[in-house]
Design a protein around this motif. Structure first.
Motif, mmCIF file in Angstrom:
data_model
loop_
_atom_site.group_PDB
_atom_site.id
_atom_site.type_symbol
_atom_site.label_atom_id
_atom_site.label_comp_id
_atom_site.label_asym_id
_atom_site.label_seq_id
_atom_site.Cartn_x
_atom_site.Cartn_y
_atom_site.Cartn_z
ATOM 1 N N ASP A 244 -3.078 1.263 -11.101
ATOM 2 C CA ASP A 244 -4.192 0.359 -10.806
ATOM 3 C C ASP A 244 -4.851 -0.141 -12.090
ATOM 4 O OD1 ASP A 244 -3.832 0.510 -8.079
ATOM 5 O OD2 ASP A 244 -5.275 2.133 -7.796
ATOM 6 N N VAL B 210 3.527 3.991 -3.812
ATOM 7 C CA VAL B 210 2.835 4.548 -2.642
ATOM 8 C C VAL B 210 3.844 4.959 -1.587
ATOM 9 C CG1 VAL B 210 1.274 3.999 -0.742
ATOM 10 C CG2 VAL B 210 0.689 3.291 -3.072
ATOM 11 N N ARG B 211 4.824 4.107 -1.324
ATOM 12 C CA ARG B 211 5.839 4.437 -0.318
ATOM 13 C C ARG B 211 6.627 5.682 -0.726
ATOM 14 N NH1 ARG B 211 8.666 -1.368 1.310
ATOM 15 N NH2 ARG B 211 6.839 -2.305 2.357
ATOM 16 N N LYS C 241 1.937 -5.143 -8.829
ATOM 17 C CA LYS C 241 1.467 -4.802 -7.484
ATOM 18 C C LYS C 241 2.626 -4.345 -6.597
ATOM 19 C CE LYS C 241 -2.594 -7.862 -7.457
ATOM 20 N NZ LYS C 241 -3.208 -9.052 -6.822
ATOM 21 N N SER C 242 3.766 -4.987 -6.745
ATOM 22 C CA SER C 242 4.950 -4.573 -5.981
ATOM 23 C C SER C 242 5.394 -3.173 -6.396
ATOM 24 C CB SER C 242 6.093 -5.570 -6.197
ATOM 25 O OG SER C 242 5.748 -6.851 -5.708
ATOM 26 N N ARG D 56 3.438 -0.877 -7.540
ATOM 27 C CA ARG D 56 2.463 0.046 -6.965
ATOM 28 C C ARG D 56 2.784 0.323 -5.503
ATOM 29 N NH1 ARG D 56 -1.999 0.238 -3.842
ATOM 30 N NH2 ARG D 56 -3.763 1.537 -4.536
ATOM 31 N N MET D 57 3.159 -0.703 -4.766
ATOM 32 C CA MET D 57 3.504 -0.529 -3.363
ATOM 33 C C MET D 57 4.698 0.418 -3.219
ATOM 34 S SD MET D 57 4.559 -3.460 -0.592
ATOM 35 C CE MET D 57 3.113 -4.429 -1.067
ATOM 36 N N ASN E 20 -2.086 6.866 3.621
ATOM 37 C CA ASN E 20 -2.300 5.890 2.548
ATOM 38 C C ASN E 20 -3.561 6.191 1.766
ATOM 39 O OD1 ASN E 20 -0.037 4.243 2.677
ATOM 40 N ND2 ASN E 20 -0.874 3.015 4.343
#
Length: 424
Positions: free
Chosen positions: A242, A323-324, A316-317, A319-320, A229
């Motif tokens: 971001d 990342v995944r 934000k979701s 972005r998550m 991460n």
């Protein structure tokens, strides 16, 4: 290693690092992003400035029967000035939002550059794979022609136990090779056109370098293939997201400013003419302050704030999910690299030597009238197929390393894959 034995041509060819440099310099998206960032920075200055003041000119209290400016004492020529002050800190917040959006463009350009490097690397490797396969098959075609000549000579002289079916088999294999070459030439032309879209048809002629840059062939230690991460969040695409989230958070604060009143300051000067008897009349001056009353907030301000918060949470979701996805794709690329390394080592150390030994043994047995012609041909074809598979495997490994490089670009612990001066 087979790669070093594939041959080196003195003919000028397009190296991978040159293709990447040309593609990056000629990418119009970067120029577009730079102009958009400049526009956003200019807009941030505009957003932080006060609205322009208003000047009004008029005539007040004119008598409609004569329109004589001296008839009535209240008749006057007026000059008014008003200045509006936006709600709360909305000016500074609007300025900061534009700056956040402008800053995101620099990260988007960084991400775009890495995407261009990956895309051009893919296309370059695809062309390298097809042209090396063509070269390998063409270099082996002479051997199959010799086998056909040997079979025909043996059949004519009744030596080596040659049969007519051997001659037919040799001719059939030559035809298959020609068909395979035709298919590969088609793939080569397609790859040339796709790569030419990035580097330009004037710069790109026909062939690429016969060597893959060493950085795309180098083995990596296992720790370097870890995607955590902490490494993902420094990726340019994540940092750009971001910035957009920060801009969205400012939008929330901007929406909350709507609960505050908007102020207006106004002043007016009225000039009055002399009375009919010649007496001077005093000029008049007025000043005032105006503001609105945001008291019915249920269907306007409350909803606006709620919508702004929802958009930030949605970002934000997203972005998550980014990342995944990067973590999953990075680990998948690392796993493929590890397995391809194992296969490449197996091919180099065992399979390729064994296939060559088998082909030579089968041909020697046939020449000594102790083997079957079909077996000799099959062994030679199997060796050729294994060599082509090795070329494709090498290109696939380099593609996966390019993918891993993109997914870990910008991380402090990621391996370096700079292509500058990488070819010796």
């Amino acid at each position: 290693m087979l790669l070093t034995s594939l041959g080196i041509s003195a003919e000028p060819r397009l190296a991978l690092e040159d293709a990447i440099d040309i593609a990056i310099r000629g990418d119009p998206w970067s120029a577009q992003s730079t102009q958009l960032q400049k526009a956003l920075l200019d807009e941030s200055i505009v957003a932080g400035a006060l609205p322009d003041p208003r000047i009004t000119l008029g005539a007040a209290n004119l008598p409609t029967d004569t329109f004589d400016t001296r008839q009535e004492g209240m008749t006057q020529a007026t000059v008014g000035f008003s200045q509006r002050f936006p709600r709360g800190d909305s000016r500074y917040l609007a300025r900061d939002k534009k700056k956040e959006l402008a800053e995101s463009q620099s990260f988007q350009r960084e991400n775009r550059q890495e995407l261009v490097i990956r895309s051009v690397t893919y296309l370059w490797l695809e062309l390298w794979k097809t042209q090396e396969s063509v070269r390998l098959i063409e270099s082996n075609r002479g051997l199959f022609e010799q086998l056909a000549d040997v079979a025909e000579a043996g059949y004519t002289s009744t030596m080596n136990g040659s049969r007519q079916q051997d001659i037919i088999r040799a001719s059939l294999e030559l035809t298959r090779l020609d068909d395979r070459l035709t298919a590969l030439h088609s793939q080569t032309e397609t790859a040339q056109e796709e790569l030419g879209e990035w580097v330009g048809t004037d710069t790109f002629r026909s062939q690429v370098s016969e060597r893959i840059p060493p950085n795309l062939l180098a083995r990596l230690p296992s720790p370097a293939l870890d995607v955590s991460n902490n490494s993902v969040i420094t990726h340019a695409s994540i940092r750009a997201t971001d910035q957009l989230i920060d801009a969205g958070s400012i939008d929330v604060e901007l929406a909350r400013q709507a609960y505050k009143p908007e102020w207006t300051v106004s002043a007016q000067y009225g000039y009055r003419d002399q009375a009919p008897n010649g007496q001077d009349r005093a000029d008049l001056f007025s000043i005032g302050i105006g503001f609105d009353l945001p008291i019915f907030t249920g269907n306007r301000q409350d909803r606006t704030v709620s919508a702004a918060i929802a958009r930030v949470e949605a970002a934000k979701s997203d972005r998550m999910l980014q990342v995944r996805r990067i973590r999953a794709e990075g680990r998948a690329a690392a796993a493929r690299i590890n397995r391809l390394d194992e296969r490449i080592m197996l091919y180099q150390q065992t399979l390729l030597p064994q296939m060559a030994e088998q082909a030579n043994a089968a041909l020697s047995a046939y020449n000594n009238d102790d083997g079957d012609f079909a077996e000799a041909v099959r062994a030679r074809i199997a060796e050729l197929n294994t060599q082509v598979d090795f070329i494709q495997m090498t290109a696939e490994r380099a593609k996966n390393l390019a993918t891993f490089r993109y997914l870990t670009a910008g991380t402090s612990g990621s391996p370096s894959f700079s292509l500058k001066n990488s070819q010796d």
